[in-house]
Design a protein around this motif. Structure first.
Motif, mmCIF file in Angstrom:
data_model
loop_
_atom_site.group_PDB
_atom_site.id
_atom_site.type_symbol
_atom_site.label_atom_id
_atom_site.label_comp_id
_atom_site.label_asym_id
_atom_site.label_seq_id
_atom_site.Cartn_x
_atom_site.Cartn_y
_atom_site.Cartn_z
ATOM 1 N N ILE A 189 93.975 35.772 18.178
ATOM 2 C CA ILE A 189 93.539 37.159 18.358
ATOM 3 C C ILE A 189 92.033 37.281 18.152
ATOM 4 C CG2 ILE A 189 93.669 39.479 17.352
ATOM 5 C CD1 ILE A 189 96.636 38.960 16.842
ATOM 6 N N ASN A 190 91.520 36.611 17.118
ATOM 7 C CA ASN A 190 90.079 36.676 16.869
ATOM 8 C C ASN A 190 89.278 35.980 17.959
ATOM 9 O OD1 ASN A 190 89.749 38.224 14.514
ATOM 10 N ND2 ASN A 190 90.434 36.527 13.236
ATOM 11 N N ILE A 191 89.797 34.863 18.458
ATOM 12 C CA ILE A 191 89.106 34.183 19.559
ATOM 13 C C ILE A 191 89.007 35.104 20.769
ATOM 14 C CG2 ILE A 191 89.343 32.349 21.292
ATOM 15 C CD1 ILE A 191 90.336 30.520 19.118
ATOM 16 N N LEU A 192 90.113 35.798 21.061
ATOM 17 C CA LEU A 192 90.146 36.656 22.240
ATOM 18 C C LEU A 192 89.199 37.842 22.132
ATOM 19 C CD1 LEU A 192 91.392 37.385 24.963
ATOM 20 C CD2 LEU A 192 93.246 38.539 23.729
ATOM 21 N N PHE A 193 89.256 38.555 21.001
ATOM 22 C CA PHE A 193 88.506 39.812 20.900
ATOM 23 C C PHE A 193 87.174 39.694 20.174
ATOM 24 C CE2 PHE A 193 93.013 41.272 21.194
ATOM 25 C CZ PHE A 193 92.908 41.826 22.461
ATOM 26 N N MET A 194 87.097 38.830 19.150
ATOM 27 C CA MET A 194 85.864 38.706 18.384
ATOM 28 C C MET A 194 84.880 37.730 19.032
ATOM 29 S SD MET A 194 86.117 40.787 15.864
ATOM 30 C CE MET A 194 87.079 41.459 14.505
ATOM 31 N N CYS A 195 85.374 36.891 19.941
ATOM 32 C CA CYS A 195 84.484 35.918 20.573
ATOM 33 C C CYS A 195 84.427 36.099 22.089
ATOM 34 C CB CYS A 195 84.920 34.499 20.226
ATOM 35 S SG CYS A 195 83.846 33.212 20.914
ATOM 36 N N VAL A 196 85.549 35.815 22.778
ATOM 37 C CA VAL A 196 85.557 35.860 24.243
ATOM 38 C C VAL A 196 85.120 37.228 24.751
ATOM 39 C CG1 VAL A 196 86.993 35.663 26.301
ATOM 40 C CG2 VAL A 196 87.331 34.082 24.387
ATOM 41 N N PHE A 197 85.696 38.271 24.176
ATOM 42 C CA PHE A 197 85.340 39.620 24.613
ATOM 43 C C PHE A 197 83.857 39.895 24.418
ATOM 44 C CE2 PHE A 197 84.506 44.036 23.436
ATOM 45 C CZ PHE A 197 84.929 44.699 24.580
ATOM 46 N N ARG A 198 83.332 39.545 23.228
ATOM 47 C CA ARG A 198 81.920 39.812 22.952
ATOM 48 C C ARG A 198 81.007 39.017 23.870
ATOM 49 N NH1 ARG A 198 81.758 39.695 16.289
ATOM 50 N NH2 ARG A 198 83.026 41.569 15.932
ATOM 51 N N VAL A 199 81.351 37.745 24.066
ATOM 52 C CA VAL A 199 80.505 36.880 24.897
ATOM 53 C C VAL A 199 80.453 37.386 26.332
ATOM 54 C CG1 VAL A 199 80.308 34.565 25.883
ATOM 55 C CG2 VAL A 199 80.824 34.836 23.457
ATOM 56 N N ILE A 200 81.564 37.972 26.809
ATOM 57 C CA ILE A 200 81.595 38.498 28.176
ATOM 58 C C ILE A 200 81.012 39.903 28.250
ATOM 59 C CG2 ILE A 200 83.126 39.208 30.064
ATOM 60 C CD1 ILE A 200 85.037 36.985 29.229
ATOM 61 N N PHE A 201 81.400 40.749 27.295
ATOM 62 C CA PHE A 201 81.038 42.167 27.362
ATOM 63 C C PHE A 201 79.552 42.405 27.121
ATOM 64 C CE2 PHE A 201 80.635 46.466 25.599
ATOM 65 C CZ PHE A 201 81.308 47.212 26.566
ATOM 66 N N LEU A 202 78.951 41.660 26.182
ATOM 67 C CA LEU A 202 77.547 41.896 25.850
ATOM 68 C C LEU A 202 76.617 41.628 27.032
ATOM 69 C CD1 LEU A 202 75.400 42.671 23.810
ATOM 70 C CD2 LEU A 202 75.423 40.330 22.949
ATOM 71 N N TYR A 224 74.846 53.024 12.668
ATOM 72 C CA TYR A 224 75.749 52.854 13.797
ATOM 73 C C TYR A 224 76.891 51.861 13.531
ATOM 74 C CZ TYR A 224 72.979 55.542 17.153
ATOM 75 O OH TYR A 224 72.354 56.555 17.827
ATOM 76 N N MET A 225 76.745 50.995 12.555
ATOM 77 C CA MET A 225 77.739 49.942 12.344
ATOM 78 C C MET A 225 78.657 50.207 11.142
ATOM 79 S SD MET A 225 77.130 47.270 14.579
ATOM 80 C CE MET A 225 77.285 45.659 13.805
ATOM 81 N N VAL A 226 78.070 50.559 10.028
ATOM 82 C CA VAL A 226 78.811 50.608 8.760
ATOM 83 C C VAL A 226 79.972 51.608 8.751
ATOM 84 C CG1 VAL A 226 78.594 51.128 6.290
ATOM 85 C CG2 VAL A 226 76.868 49.727 7.437
ATOM 86 N N PRO A 227 79.858 52.803 9.359
ATOM 87 C CA PRO A 227 80.983 53.752 9.308
ATOM 88 C C PRO A 227 82.287 53.238 9.909
ATOM 89 C CG PRO A 227 78.968 54.888 9.948
ATOM 90 C CD PRO A 227 78.653 53.421 9.966
ATOM 91 N N PHE A 228 82.232 52.164 10.670
ATOM 92 C CA PHE A 228 83.441 51.644 11.329
ATOM 93 C C PHE A 228 84.022 50.419 10.627
ATOM 94 C CE2 PHE A 228 80.927 53.879 14.489
ATOM 95 C CZ PHE A 228 81.871 54.689 15.110
ATOM 96 N N THR A 287 79.576 46.687 21.707
ATOM 97 C CA THR A 287 80.310 45.420 21.723
ATOM 98 C C THR A 287 81.109 45.233 20.434
ATOM 99 O OG1 THR A 287 78.641 44.391 23.154
ATOM 100 C CG2 THR A 287 80.086 42.913 21.909
ATOM 101 N N TYR A 288 80.488 45.487 19.305
ATOM 102 C CA TYR A 288 81.176 45.341 18.024
ATOM 103 C C TYR A 288 82.296 46.369 17.869
ATOM 104 C CZ TYR A 288 78.101 41.810 15.999
ATOM 105 O OH TYR A 288 77.442 40.628 15.717
ATOM 106 N N TRP A 289 82.023 47.622 18.193
ATOM 107 C CA TRP A 289 83.030 48.670 18.021
ATOM 108 C C TRP A 289 84.325 48.341 18.760
ATOM 109 C CZ3 TRP A 289 79.285 53.226 19.520
ATOM 110 C CH2 TRP A 289 78.394 53.446 18.460
ATOM 111 N N ILE A 290 84.202 48.035 20.042
ATOM 112 C CA ILE A 290 85.387 47.811 20.875
ATOM 113 C C ILE A 290 86.150 46.573 20.412
ATOM 114 C CG2 ILE A 290 86.198 47.379 23.224
ATOM 115 C CD1 ILE A 290 83.758 48.921 24.245
ATOM 116 N N LEU A 294 69.653 47.881 21.496
ATOM 117 C CA LEU A 294 70.581 47.736 20.384
ATOM 118 C C LEU A 294 71.919 48.425 20.619
ATOM 119 C CD1 LEU A 294 68.243 48.109 17.262
ATOM 120 C CD2 LEU A 294 69.558 46.088 17.925
ATOM 121 N N MET A 295 71.949 49.467 21.433
ATOM 122 C CA MET A 295 73.192 50.198 21.650
ATOM 123 C C MET A 295 74.278 49.314 22.259
ATOM 124 S SD MET A 295 73.108 53.158 20.333
ATOM 125 C CE MET A 295 74.741 53.557 20.942
ATOM 126 N N VAL A 296 73.901 48.404 23.131
ATOM 127 C CA VAL A 296 74.912 47.532 23.736
ATOM 128 C C VAL A 296 75.532 46.614 22.675
ATOM 129 C CG1 VAL A 296 73.831 47.614 26.012
ATOM 130 C CG2 VAL A 296 73.206 45.784 24.428
#
Length: 466
Positions: free
Chosen positions: A407-420, A377-381, A437-440, A431-433
């Protein structure tokens, strides 16, 4: 004065060939670094069991956070060095090396002391299960105690690479890797030590690598104060020392200003990974062990684009200092092709041979099944990460490390911390969630960094020729 500025001048010659030849030793060196962790995991998983493997995985996410932050700082110093190489400013090269050395020692001591003191706190914040807590605490304590030599090696390697020498760090890592394997087997199988044995083995191996890289840096840079004073004539020693300290302080500030955002990129991404690790911990020890094994394998999968990103950053830094924008644009194109191509090729191999790979780490069928699911689920992306890192390498190499950080703070951290947590609330704990989270976050980050490059950074690079 530098005896030899670089083994590979990146401001002249065929771009694709230079990038490839410079990146391959980086790639091989990164592979050897991953062997440190792979060796630890294999020996721990096979000799001490899945619980110990889970403990090492939980603890490693914290040490990786610290080391990656410092590696970002080292890369900041490397960008400055690369620009001075391109500009031919040998005097400031030596001053930057001295400032970077002071920073490394101070940061390493502080990191070790605070790490040892707050190890239990870190593990509790991650909701580490009680059945792995003691082993994780022991492993992490020894890792923090031996952090300084690891940081010294990272800074030394970054300095050599910035000067065009990507081969010497590879040779030193080869020696250290052999030492690590021998000591791992000795401490765990012969002496019967627990997880702290593999931590001690890694620390000793890093001491060897740090010692060797210090010798190499010393040979690269030869400073003869008597000769310098003779050439300049008689001067006031105290005034000379005062000016030297002032120059070092200015360079030190520049290292921090440029390196801090790069280091923070690693921190925010790894902070979000700690949040993910907390979610993984809630799914049980089998999933924890699978995630630990996946992260070890993931370390190999990301090597191509991390290596080419660093090569592009050094390439951009040297050509930025030499004021050659056309070579920077050529480096971006070549870097994208090679980085994405290598990443896709390695990813295909990992997907095909995922199950045999994880059988090396553990004998548990459940752990292997979870780990394979993560790969599929992860590696192809990962090609999206490869492309983003090349653009970041160009932007950072040109001296702008703040925008990629934001940009990384916004999407790789803040987004993940909120979205997950939101996803867990809506769709349950699974595990799907994590995958969603990683894909988006990868998609949003890539689109944003490309938009910034073409909207602003490209014009700034083109202005170098004016």
């Amino acid at each position: 004065m530098f005896a030899k500025i670089g083994d590979n001048n990146l401001t002249e010659g065929k771009i694709s060939r230079q990038l490839f030849l410079f990146a391959i030793p980086l790639l091989l060196g990164n592979m050897l670094q991953q062997l440190y962790f792979i060796t630890d995991s294999i020996i721990v998983g096979q000799c001490l069991g899945s619980t110990a493997l889970a403990a090492v995985g939980a603890a490693a996410s914290i040490t990786v956070l610290m080391v990656n932050f410092f590696s970002g700082m080292a890369n900041g110093a490397g960008i400055i060095l690369a620009q001075y190489v391109g500009a031919g400013d040998t005097n400031r090269l030596g001053q930057t090396i001295r400032a970077a050395s002071i920073f490394t020692i101070v940061f390493g001591i502080i990191c070790s002391v605070l790490g040892v003191l707050f190890t239990p706190v870190f593990l509790r914040l991650m909701d580490t299960p009680s059945d792995v807590f003691i082993q994780a605490d022991n492993y992490l304590t020894y890792c923090f105690a031996g952090m300084l030599p690891m940081l010294i090696y990272n800074m030394g390697a970054a300095s050599l690479q910035a000067m065009g020498d990507s081969k010497t760090p590879l040779y030193f890592l080869s020696v250290a890797c052999i030492v690590n394997v021998i000591l791992d087997l000795t401490f765990i199988q012969v002496l019967g030590m627990d997880v702290e044995g593999t931590a001690i083995a890694t620390c000793i191996a890093q001491i060897v690598a740090a010692f060797l890289v210090c010798i190499a840096i010393k040979k690269k840079i030869t400073i003869d104060h008597k000769k310098e004073n003779t050439e300049k004539g008689r001067i006031n020693t105290s005034q000379q020392e005062g000016k030297e300290k002032e120059r070092l302080f200015e360079i030190f500030k520049r290292i921090v200003i440029l390196g801090l955002p790069i280091g923070m990129q690693s921190v925010v991404i790894n902070f979000s990974n700690i949040v993910v690790q907390s979610h993984i911990n809630s799914l049980g020890s089998d999933v924890m062990a699978a995630w630990s094994a996946f992260c070890r394998l993931d370390g190999f999968i990301i090597l191509p684009f991390m290596s080419f990103s660093l090569a592009v950053m050094t390439f951009t830094g040297q050509n930025f200092g030499a004021k050659k924008p056309e070579r920077i644009f050529g480096g971006l194109k070549s870097g994208l092709i090679m980085s994405c191509g290598f990443t896709v090729a390695v990813g295909i191999l990992i997907v095909i041979f995922a199950e045999p790979c994880f059988e090396i780490f553990t004998k548990s069928d459940d752990v292997i099944s979870y780990a394979c699911n993560m790969v599929y689920y992860m590696v192809p992306f990962y090609f999206m990460l490869a492309a983003a890192r090349i653009y970041i390498g160009v932007i950072s190499g040109a001296g702008n490390s703040i925008t990629p950080m934001l940009i990384n703070i916004l999407f790789m951290c803040v987004f993940r911390v909120i979205f997950l947590p939101m996803s867990v609330h809506l769709w349950g704990s699974n595990l799907m969630v994590v995958y969603y989270t990683y894909w988006i976050s990868w998609i949003l980050s890539l689109l944003s960094i490309i938009a910034y490059y073409y909207a602003k950074m490209k014009n700034q690079i083109m202005s170098l020729s004016n």
